[in-house]
Write a protein that holds these residues in place. Structure first.
Motif, mmCIF file in Angstrom:
data_model
loop_
_atom_site.group_PDB
_atom_site.id
_atom_site.type_symbol
_atom_site.label_atom_id
_atom_site.label_comp_id
_atom_site.label_asym_id
_atom_site.label_seq_id
_atom_site.Cartn_x
_atom_site.Cartn_y
_atom_site.Cartn_z
ATOM 1 N N THR A 4 -12.715 32.364 85.832
ATOM 2 C CA THR A 4 -14.126 31.999 85.667
ATOM 3 C C THR A 4 -14.666 32.661 84.400
ATOM 4 O OG1 THR A 4 -14.841 33.864 87.036
ATOM 5 C CG2 THR A 4 -14.456 31.747 88.150
ATOM 6 N N TYR A 5 -15.681 32.020 83.819
ATOM 7 C CA TYR A 5 -16.203 32.459 82.532
ATOM 8 C C TYR A 5 -17.618 33.017 82.689
ATOM 9 C CZ TYR A 5 -12.298 29.781 80.673
ATOM 10 O OH TYR A 5 -11.052 29.297 80.396
ATOM 11 N N ARG A 54 -6.725 26.144 79.784
ATOM 12 C CA ARG A 54 -7.292 25.096 78.946
ATOM 13 C C ARG A 54 -7.444 25.594 77.504
ATOM 14 N NH1 ARG A 54 -13.260 23.451 80.396
ATOM 15 N NH2 ARG A 54 -12.634 25.057 81.871
ATOM 16 N N THR A 55 -6.999 24.791 76.533
ATOM 17 C CA THR A 55 -7.165 25.116 75.121
ATOM 18 C C THR A 55 -7.910 23.970 74.447
ATOM 19 O OG1 THR A 55 -4.996 24.181 74.584
ATOM 20 C CG2 THR A 55 -5.094 26.550 75.040
ATOM 21 N N GLY A 56 -8.193 24.132 73.173
ATOM 22 C CA GLY A 56 -8.958 23.112 72.457
ATOM 23 C C GLY A 56 -10.402 23.558 72.318
ATOM 24 N N SER A 57 -11.348 22.647 72.468
ATOM 25 C CA SER A 57 -12.765 22.998 72.310
ATOM 26 C C SER A 57 -13.613 22.224 73.309
ATOM 27 C CB SER A 57 -13.231 22.695 70.879
ATOM 28 O OG SER A 57 -13.107 21.315 70.593
ATOM 29 N N THR A 58 -14.762 22.810 73.634
ATOM 30 C CA THR A 58 -15.721 22.171 74.525
ATOM 31 C C THR A 58 -17.118 22.614 74.107
ATOM 32 O OG1 THR A 58 -16.322 21.805 76.844
ATOM 33 C CG2 THR A 58 -15.674 24.028 76.238
ATOM 34 N N THR A 59 -18.134 21.831 74.492
ATOM 35 C CA THR A 59 -19.520 22.140 74.145
ATOM 36 C C THR A 59 -20.353 22.220 75.421
ATOM 37 O OG1 THR A 59 -19.301 20.995 72.030
ATOM 38 C CG2 THR A 59 -21.537 21.386 72.832
ATOM 39 N N ILE A 60 -21.211 23.264 75.527
ATOM 40 C CA ILE A 60 -22.079 23.435 76.686
ATOM 41 C C ILE A 60 -23.486 23.775 76.197
ATOM 42 C CG2 ILE A 60 -20.189 24.216 78.169
ATOM 43 C CD1 ILE A 60 -21.284 27.069 77.845
ATOM 44 N N ASN A 61 -24.437 23.677 77.102
ATOM 45 C CA ASN A 61 -25.819 24.054 76.788
ATOM 46 C C ASN A 61 -26.009 25.552 76.967
ATOM 47 O OD1 ASN A 61 -26.663 21.388 76.234
ATOM 48 N ND2 ASN A 61 -26.926 21.001 78.447
ATOM 49 N N SER A 96 -25.490 28.018 80.235
ATOM 50 C CA SER A 96 -24.499 27.433 81.153
ATOM 51 C C SER A 96 -23.206 28.251 81.117
ATOM 52 C CB SER A 96 -24.206 25.984 80.765
ATOM 53 O OG SER A 96 -25.380 25.202 80.800
ATOM 54 N N THR A 97 -22.261 27.862 81.973
ATOM 55 C CA THR A 97 -20.935 28.474 81.988
ATOM 56 C C THR A 97 -19.873 27.391 81.831
ATOM 57 O OG1 THR A 97 -20.785 28.312 84.393
ATOM 58 C CG2 THR A 97 -21.692 30.360 83.485
ATOM 59 N N VAL A 98 -18.741 27.792 81.366
ATOM 60 C CA VAL A 98 -17.591 26.884 81.252
ATOM 61 C C VAL A 98 -16.966 26.713 82.633
ATOM 62 C CG1 VAL A 98 -15.358 26.521 80.138
ATOM 63 C CG2 VAL A 98 -17.196 27.702 78.905
ATOM 64 N N ALA A 99 -16.559 25.495 82.935
ATOM 65 C CA ALA A 99 -15.907 25.248 84.228
ATOM 66 C C ALA A 99 -14.670 26.125 84.372
ATOM 67 C CB ALA A 99 -15.534 23.769 84.336
ATOM 68 N N SER A 100 -14.388 26.557 85.593
ATOM 69 C CA SER A 100 -13.264 27.467 85.831
ATOM 70 C C SER A 100 -11.923 26.764 85.644
ATOM 71 C CB SER A 100 -13.361 28.043 87.246
ATOM 72 O OG SER A 100 -13.280 27.010 88.210
ATOM 73 N N ASP A 101 -10.894 27.573 85.440
ATOM 74 C CA ASP A 101 -9.520 27.083 85.268
ATOM 75 C C ASP A 101 -8.629 27.646 86.357
ATOM 76 O OD1 ASP A 101 -9.695 25.469 83.028
ATOM 77 O OD2 ASP A 101 -9.491 27.143 81.642
ATOM 78 N N SER A 102 -7.645 26.854 86.789
ATOM 79 C CA SER A 102 -6.599 27.345 87.681
ATOM 80 C C SER A 102 -5.313 27.474 86.860
ATOM 81 C CB SER A 102 -6.374 26.386 88.855
ATOM 82 O OG SER A 102 -7.515 26.375 89.703
ATOM 83 N N VAL A 103 -4.711 28.648 86.871
ATOM 84 C CA VAL A 103 -3.517 28.886 86.072
ATOM 85 C C VAL A 103 -2.391 29.387 86.964
ATOM 86 C CG1 VAL A 103 -4.888 29.395 84.014
ATOM 87 C CG2 VAL A 103 -4.170 31.264 85.526
ATOM 88 N N ALA A 104 -1.166 29.229 86.454
ATOM 89 C CA ALA A 104 0.019 29.756 87.134
ATOM 90 C C ALA A 104 0.652 30.805 86.230
ATOM 91 C CB ALA A 104 1.009 28.632 87.425
#
Length: 424
Positions: free
Chosen positions: A389-390, A325-332, A335-343
């Motif tokens: 996971t972050y 995942r690229t771009g930007s996101t905002t969390i409190n 908290s943690t960033v939701a995990s990503d599945s990559v190949a």
């Protein structure tokens, strides 16, 4: 050398009708030291790129490009019809004598001139057009003429097309063929004289008839190896062009046979070309043109070199990380960033989740410039997938993450784009 594989302004002169052999201008005298045989001429579509690539198929109008002549000189131009259309008459519009302008060396462009040809008296070859030879005799080259043989895809100029508005007069149906006189069946064909079969002691040419669509092998990081047909016509195999993209720009390396026609199997290696920089760290071969064939190779052979042309080329696997995942996101905060599945494709090592850090123990320069630090190692499965996971982010601010995998002797490595996380 190691590599990885990733699969003109026109000048117009009076048009003159000439026979199959057409000479423009006379040989010019030249007093002074000769420039040698270093210059060359190329055929290009009108307005084509000045990159030394020769185009063997052009329209009625085309450009002639002069390269690498070491002094300002005049060049006399000659066109000649070639088999299988050698009996055609040619009308030429263009300059008889070309002033080459500023001196140039190597692959530098001297001058471009536009010519238009018209053809009379013979139909073009069905799939190719008219076969033409260009020869130039340039001051200072010691009589060493340069020539190019090419095809001009152009209709006959002396044929008036049929007017489609005027229908053809149909045959009068009122006079049928007289059926009253049948063929005499009493005189059969004499079967005693059979057709003479082909002499079995004369084998058929194993190469078969020559085809303008013959192909050659794909290039490698070393260059391209060409197996020429045994019956390739004279003048149709004296040029090979290899277009290469390097960090310094794009160049086309031209291999030209000044003494005749290439034949048999010949290797055209980049390292053998005088304009090739053996210290180039990386390059991509994107286009190959071999004179005498309609086939042009296009693709991307991406290469990495150790700077030693004597070492054997070895393909490296291109590593790719997809799904991050690229771009930007905002969390409190907390908290943690939701995990990503990559190949992951072509990776020999585990992935690294990295964060951009501006404060470190690297001193003032490190703090101002910043660097990527490894947060954790992410293992991949046998099928090439991984779950990222972050860490929990407990401080307000902006954090940037990416995935990376190091290159090895057998793979290129890769890094992803950036995910920006804002913590509020």
């Amino acid at each position: 050398m190691r590599g990885r594989l990733v699969t003109a302004a026109a000048t117009v002169a009076t048009a003159t009708l000439v026979p199959a052999f057409m000479l423009i201008g006379a040989n010019a005298a030249w007093a002074g030291n000769g420039g040698g045989n270093s210059g060359t001429v190329k055929i290009s579509e009108v307005g084509g790129a000045a990159d030394e690539s020769n185009d063997p198929h052009v329209g009625c109008s085309f450009d002639v490009q002069w390269y690498g002549y070491q002094r300002a000189a005049k060049s006399e131009v000659q066109f000649e019809a070639q088999a299988p259309t050698k009996d055609v008459d040619i009308t030429v519009t263009g300059p008889k004598t070309v002033q080459l302008g500023a001196p140039a060396t190597g692959s530098q462009l001297n001058t471009v001139r536009t010519y238009t040809l018209a053809f009379r008296g013979e139909d073009p070859q069905k799939n190719q057009g008219y076969h033409v030879k260009l020869s130039t005799d340039t001051d200072g080259t010691g009589g060493n003429k340069k020539s190019k043989v090419f095809w001009v895809e152009c209709d006959r100029a002396d044929v008036t097309p049929t007017d489609p508005t005027t229908p053809t007069q149909p045959t009068d149906p009122g006079t049928p063929t007289d059926p009253g006189t049948p063929t005499d069946p009493g005189t059969p064909t004499d079967p005693g004289t059979p057709t003479d079969p082909t002499d079995p002691t004369t084998p058929t040419d194993p190469t078969g008839p020559f085809s303008w669509d013959w192909k050659y092998a794909d290039p490698t990081c070393a260059g391209v190896t060409v197996a020429y047909p045994s019956n390739v016509p004279d003048g149709q195999a004296n040029d090979v062009n290899i277009r290469v993209q390097t960090p310094g720009g794009t160049k086309t390396l031209n291999f030209h046979n000044n003494k005749g026609t290439w034949s048999g199997t010949h290797a055209f290696n980049l390292a053998d070309h005088p304009q090739w920089d053996a210290g180039t760290a990386s390059y991509d071969i994107t286009w190959v043109q071999v004179g005498g064939t309609n086939y042009h190779w296009q693709g991307d052979v991406a290469c990495v070199t150790d700077g030693d042309p004597s070492t054997t080329d070895a393909p490296l696997v291109e590593t790719e990380i997809d799904g991050f995942r690229t771009g930007s996101t905002t969390i409190n905060r907390g908290s943690t960033v939701a995990s990503d599945s990559v190949a992951v494709d072509g990776a020999d090592d585990d992935l690294e989740l990295q964060v951009w850090t501006t404060g470190s123990d690297r001193g003032t320069a490190g703090r101002s410039a910043g660097h990527w630090s490894t947060v954790k190692t992410v293992s991949t499965t046998d099928s090439g997938t991984a779950r990222v996971t972050y860490p929990r982010l407990t401080q307000k601010g902006t954090f940037k993450f990416r995935l990376a995998v190091a290159g090895t002797d057998t793979s290129t490595g890769d890094t992803t784009g950036t995910l920006t996380v804002r913590v509020r």
